[in-house]
Design a protein around this motif. Structure first.
Motif, PDB file in Angstrom:
ATOM      1  N   TYR A  89       7.957  -2.330-103.451  1.00 55.67           N
ATOM      2  CA  TYR A  89       8.622  -1.565-102.400  1.00 55.67           C
ATOM      3  C   TYR A  89       9.479  -0.452-102.989  1.00 55.67           C
ATOM      4  CZ  TYR A  89      11.130  -0.213 -98.244  1.00 55.67           C
ATOM      5  OH  TYR A  89      11.637   0.542 -97.222  1.00 55.67           O
ATOM      6  N   ARG A  90      10.091  -0.694-104.122  1.00 57.97           N
ATOM      7  CA  ARG A  90      10.935   0.330-104.747  1.00 57.97           C
ATOM      8  C   ARG A  90      10.122   1.599-105.034  1.00 57.97           C
ATOM      9  NH1 ARG A  90      15.722   1.314-106.216  1.00 57.97           N
ATOM     10  NH2 ARG A  90      16.333   2.270-108.158  1.00 57.97           N
ATOM     11  N   LEU A  91       8.868   1.449-105.423  1.00 50.32           N
ATOM     12  CA  LEU A  91       8.027   2.613-105.691  1.00 50.32           C
ATOM     13  C   LEU A  91       7.469   3.233-104.412  1.00 50.32           C
ATOM     14  CD1 LEU A  91       6.056   1.269-108.792  1.00 50.32           C
ATOM     15  CD2 LEU A  91       8.048   2.778-108.770  1.00 50.32           C
ATOM     16  N   LEU A  92       7.390   2.457-103.341  1.00 50.60           N
ATOM     17  CA  LEU A  92       6.818   2.930-102.081  1.00 50.60           C
ATOM     18  C   LEU A  92       7.874   3.382-101.073  1.00 50.60           C
ATOM     19  CD1 LEU A  92       4.160   0.131-101.556  1.00 50.60           C
ATOM     20  CD2 LEU A  92       3.748   2.478-102.306  1.00 50.60           C
ATOM     21  N   ARG A  93       9.130   3.237-101.384  1.00 56.72           N
ATOM     22  CA  ARG A  93      10.189   3.447-100.396  1.00 56.72           C
ATOM     23  C   ARG A  93      10.300   4.878 -99.872  1.00 56.72           C
ATOM     24  NH1 ARG A  93      15.754   3.526-103.857  1.00 56.72           N
ATOM     25  NH2 ARG A  93      15.057   5.105-105.302  1.00 56.72           N
ATOM     26  N   ASP A  94       9.622   5.819-100.483  1.00 59.34           N
ATOM     27  CA  ASP A  94       9.641   7.196 -99.985  1.00 59.34           C
ATOM     28  C   ASP A  94       8.250   7.673 -99.594  1.00 59.34           C
ATOM     29  OD1 ASP A  94      10.922   9.533 -99.215  1.00 59.34           O
ATOM     30  OD2 ASP A  94      10.618  10.489-101.159  1.00 59.34           O
ATOM     31  N   THR A  95       7.358   6.729 -99.263  1.00 57.84           N
ATOM     32  CA  THR A  95       6.009   7.088 -98.836  1.00 57.84           C
ATOM     33  C   THR A  95       5.717   6.476 -97.471  1.00 57.84           C
ATOM     34  OG1 THR A  95       5.045   5.181 -99.956  1.00 57.84           O
ATOM     35  CG2 THR A  95       5.132   7.230-101.198  1.00 57.84           C
ATOM     36  N   PRO A  96       5.120   7.279 -96.585  1.00 60.59           N
ATOM     37  CA  PRO A  96       4.738   6.726 -95.283  1.00 60.59           C
ATOM     38  C   PRO A  96       3.631   5.692 -95.465  1.00 60.59           C
ATOM     39  CG  PRO A  96       4.663   9.128 -95.260  1.00 60.59           C
ATOM     40  CD  PRO A  96       4.857   8.695 -96.680  1.00 60.59           C
ATOM     41  N   PRO A  97       3.529   4.695 -94.702  1.00 60.72           N
ATOM     42  CA  PRO A  97       4.386   4.258 -93.598  1.00 60.72           C
ATOM     43  C   PRO A  97       5.535   3.371 -94.042  1.00 60.72           C
ATOM     44  CG  PRO A  97       2.518   2.793 -93.714  1.00 60.72           C
ATOM     45  CD  PRO A  97       2.331   3.818 -94.814  1.00 60.72           C
ATOM     46  N   TRP A  98       5.572   3.045 -95.335  1.00 63.57           N
ATOM     47  CA  TRP A  98       6.525   2.059 -95.838  1.00 63.57           C
ATOM     48  C   TRP A  98       7.966   2.472 -95.603  1.00 63.57           C
ATOM     49  CZ3 TRP A  98       3.663  -1.946 -96.501  1.00 63.57           C
ATOM     50  CH2 TRP A  98       2.360  -1.796 -96.916  1.00 63.57           C
ATOM     51  N   LYS A  99       8.271   3.748 -95.777  1.00 66.51           N
ATOM     52  CA  LYS A  99       9.655   4.182 -95.644  1.00 66.51           C
ATOM     53  C   LYS A  99      10.155   4.143 -94.205  1.00 66.51           C
ATOM     54  CE  LYS A  99       8.861   9.204 -95.522  1.00 66.51           C
ATOM     55  NZ  LYS A  99       9.308  10.439 -96.175  1.00 66.51           N
ATOM     56  N   TYR A 100       9.244   4.044 -93.237  1.00 70.64           N
ATOM     57  CA  TYR A 100       9.643   4.038 -91.829  1.00 70.64           C
ATOM     58  C   TYR A 100       9.748   2.639 -91.220  1.00 70.64           C
ATOM     59  CZ  TYR A 100       8.405   8.959 -92.198  1.00 70.64           C
ATOM     60  OH  TYR A 100       8.322  10.265 -92.583  1.00 70.64           O
ATOM     61  N   ILE A 101       9.167   1.641 -91.850  1.00 67.35           N
ATOM     62  CA  ILE A 101       9.096   0.304 -91.248  1.00 67.35           C
ATOM     63  C   ILE A 101      10.482  -0.242 -90.936  1.00 67.35           C
ATOM     64  CG2 ILE A 101       8.426  -2.099 -91.682  1.00 67.35           C
ATOM     65  CD1 ILE A 101       6.006  -0.959 -93.243  1.00 67.35           C
ATOM     66  N   GLY A 102      11.344  -0.321 -91.918  1.00 71.55           N
ATOM     67  CA  GLY A 102      12.683  -0.875 -91.704  1.00 71.55           C
ATOM     68  C   GLY A 102      13.529  -0.006 -90.798  1.00 71.55           C
ATOM     69  N   PHE A 103      13.422   1.295 -90.963  1.00 71.83           N
ATOM     70  CA  PHE A 103      14.219   2.207 -90.147  1.00 71.83           C
ATOM     71  C   PHE A 103      13.849   2.096 -88.677  1.00 71.83           C
ATOM     72  CE2 PHE A 103      15.371   6.328 -88.326  1.00 71.83           C
ATOM     73  CZ  PHE A 103      16.681   6.432 -88.757  1.00 71.83           C
ATOM     74  N   TYR A 142      15.871  14.037 -89.398  1.00 67.44           N
ATOM     75  CA  TYR A 142      16.475  13.803 -90.706  1.00 67.44           C
ATOM     76  C   TYR A 142      15.481  13.654 -91.841  1.00 67.44           C
ATOM     77  CZ  TYR A 142      21.035  13.203 -88.605  1.00 67.44           C
ATOM     78  OH  TYR A 142      22.205  13.420 -87.953  1.00 67.44           O
ATOM     79  N   ASP A 143      14.297  13.128 -91.583  1.00 69.86           N
ATOM     80  CA  ASP A 143      13.388  12.865 -92.696  1.00 69.86           C
ATOM     81  C   ASP A 143      12.361  13.980 -92.900  1.00 69.86           C
ATOM     82  OD1 ASP A 143      12.347  11.072 -94.774  1.00 69.86           O
ATOM     83  OD2 ASP A 143      10.565  11.063 -93.499  1.00 69.86           O
ATOM     84  N   LEU A 144      11.723  14.401 -91.848  1.00 72.69           N
ATOM     85  CA  LEU A 144      10.635  15.371 -92.005  1.00 72.69           C
ATOM     86  C   LEU A 144      11.073  16.719 -92.578  1.00 72.69           C
ATOM     87  CD1 LEU A 144       8.485  14.611 -88.831  1.00 72.69           C
ATOM     88  CD2 LEU A 144       8.241  13.720 -91.157  1.00 72.69           C
ATOM     89  N   PRO A 145      12.237  17.273 -92.189  1.00 75.20           N
ATOM     90  CA  PRO A 145      12.598  18.596 -92.736  1.00 75.20           C
ATOM     91  C   PRO A 145      13.061  18.578 -94.196  1.00 75.20           C
ATOM     92  CG  PRO A 145      13.819  18.133 -90.701  1.00 75.20           C
ATOM     93  CD  PRO A 145      13.130  16.886 -91.112  1.00 75.20           C
ATOM     94  N   PHE A 146      13.394  17.414 -94.736  1.00 71.39           N
ATOM     95  CA  PHE A 146      13.994  17.367 -96.073  1.00 71.39           C
ATOM     96  C   PHE A 146      13.141  16.522 -97.009  1.00 71.39           C
ATOM     97  CE2 PHE A 146      17.348  17.679 -92.842  1.00 71.39           C
ATOM     98  CZ  PHE A 146      17.846  18.922 -93.168  1.00 71.39           C
ATOM     99  N   ASP A 147      12.763  17.102 -98.121  1.00 70.09           N
ATOM    100  CA  ASP A 147      11.922  16.391 -99.092  1.00 70.09           C
ATOM    101  C   ASP A 147      12.691  15.368 -99.913  1.00 70.09           C
ATOM    102  OD1 ASP A 147       9.736  17.887 -98.326  1.00 70.09           O
ATOM    103  OD2 ASP A 147      10.105  19.442 -99.837  1.00 70.09           O
ATOM    104  N   ASP A 148      13.973  15.587-100.120  1.00 68.86           N
ATOM    105  CA  ASP A 148      14.737  14.740-101.028  1.00 68.86           C
ATOM    106  C   ASP A 148      15.686  13.781-100.313  1.00 68.86           C
ATOM    107  OD1 ASP A 148      16.311  16.742-100.066  1.00 68.86           O
ATOM    108  OD2 ASP A 148      17.256  17.221-101.984  1.00 68.86           O
ATOM    109  N   LEU A 149      15.405  13.470 -99.068  1.00 68.89           N
ATOM    110  CA  LEU A 149      16.269  12.572 -98.293  1.00 68.89           C
ATOM    111  C   LEU A 149      15.557  11.242 -98.082  1.00 68.89           C
ATOM    112  CD1 LEU A 149      18.946  12.498 -96.577  1.00 68.89           C
ATOM    113  CD2 LEU A 149      17.463  12.926 -94.624  1.00 68.89           C
ATOM    114  N   LEU A 150      16.253  10.145 -98.394  1.00 69.92           N
ATOM    115  CA  LEU A 150      15.725   8.816 -98.143  1.00 69.92           C
ATOM    116  C   LEU A 150      16.412   8.230 -96.912  1.00 69.92           C
ATOM    117  CD1 LEU A 150      15.638   7.235-101.715  1.00 69.92           C
ATOM    118  CD2 LEU A 150      13.709   7.951-100.335  1.00 69.92           C
ATOM    119  N   LEU A 151      15.613   7.779 -95.960  1.00 70.88           N
ATOM    120  CA  LEU A 151      16.178   7.137 -94.772  1.00 70.88           C
ATOM    121  C   LEU A 151      16.826   5.813 -95.162  1.00 70.88           C
ATOM    122  CD1 LEU A 151      13.271   7.699 -92.233  1.00 70.88           C
ATOM    123  CD2 LEU A 151      15.514   8.766 -92.171  1.00 70.88           C
ATOM    124  N   PRO A 152      17.853   5.401 -94.426  1.00 67.90           N
ATOM    125  CA  PRO A 152      18.452   4.098 -94.695  1.00 67.90           C
ATOM    126  C   PRO A 152      17.431   2.996 -94.453  1.00 67.90           C
ATOM    127  CG  PRO A 152      19.775   5.365 -93.132  1.00 67.90           C
ATOM    128  CD  PRO A 152      18.521   6.127 -93.351  1.00 67.90           C
TER     129      PRO A 152
END
Length: 188
Positions: free
Chosen positions: A121-135, A173-183
Motif C-alpha cells: 500500500y505504501r507504494l500504491l498510496r498515490d495511484t488510483p484507485p488505491w489512493k481514493y478507497i480510504g478517503f 484537492y487531488d486532481l489539480p495537484f500532482d504532489d498532494l496526497l489525500l488523507p
C-alpha cells in the motif's frame, strides 16, 4: 445589560481559543512549509494550507456561536441527552477515521490474497484507485453519519450527498495537484 454565558457561547469561545492555538502555534510548529510554496518558479500548496483553512473555519464558527443572539431559552445546562449525543458523535469520528486510515491497506491485502501478488500500500498510496478507497469510504461514513445523527435516521439521500461531497473534495484537492496526497495517505 450583560449577556448570560450559556453552553453555546462557551462552546464558541472554546472553538475560538482552539482555532487560534491551531493556526498560531500548532500548525507552524508541525509543518515544514508555509501556506504556498514557490520553488524554481513552480507554485505548490504548502503543508500548512489545508489545516490553516480548517482552523479559520473553526474560528468563523466559534465567532458565530459566541456572538450571534439566540432565543432566551436556548443553550441551557448540559443534560444526559447532550452527553449521549456527544458520545455518538465521538464514536462516529472514530469509525470514520478508522475507515479512512485502514480501508486502503485492507483493500491491498485482499487484492494480494486474491491475486497472490505482493503489492504494498505504501507504494500504491498515490495511484488510483488505491489512493481514493480510504478517503471515499471514510469521508462518506463521516458525512452520511453526521447527516443521520442530526436527522435521526440514515437515508439514501444522505449517502448520495456523502458520496458527492467526497468526490467533490477529490476533484478540488487531488486532481489539480500532482504532489498532494489525500488523507491519510501522507502518514501511511
Amino acid at each position: 445589560m450583560p449577556r448570560k454565558v450559556n453552553r453555546d457561547t462557551l462552546l464558541g469561545l472554546l472553538c475560538i481559543g482552539f482555532s487560534l492555538l491551531l493556526v498560531l502555534v500548532w500548525i507552524p510548529l508541525d509543518t515544514d512549509t508555509g501556506l504556498i510554496e514557490k520553488v524554481r518558479r513552480h507554485t505548490a500548496i504548502g503543508d500548512a494550507l489545508a489545516p490553516s483553512l480548517a482552523g479559520l473555519f473553526i474560528l468563523f464558527g466559534g465567532v458565530m456561536l459566541a456572538l450571534v443572539e439566540r432565543a432566551p431559552d436556548a443553550g441551557g445546562a448540559v443534560t444526559l441527552k447532550n452527553l449521549a449525543y456527544l458520545a455518538r458523535l465521538i464514536a462516529l469520528l472514530i469509525v470514520s477515521t478508522s475507515l479512512m486510515r485502514w480501508s486502503g491497506p485492507i483493500a491491498v491485502a485482499i487484492a494480494n490474497g486474491l491475486t497472490e501478488s505482493e503489492l504494498s500500500y505504501r507504494l500504491l498510496r498515490d495511484t488510483p484507485p488505491w489512493k481514493y478507497i480510504g478517503f471515499v469510504l471514510g469521508g462518506m461514513a463521516l458525512v452520511a453519519g453526521l447527516i443521520a445523527l442530526i436527522e435521526g435516521r440514515l437515508r439514501f439521500r444522505a449517502l448520495l450527498i456523502a458520496l458527492l461531497a467526497a468526490l467533490a473534495m477529490i476533484v478540488l484537492y487531488d486532481l489539480p495537484f500532482d504532489d498532494l496526497l489525500l488523507p491519510p495517505n501522507g502518514d501511511v
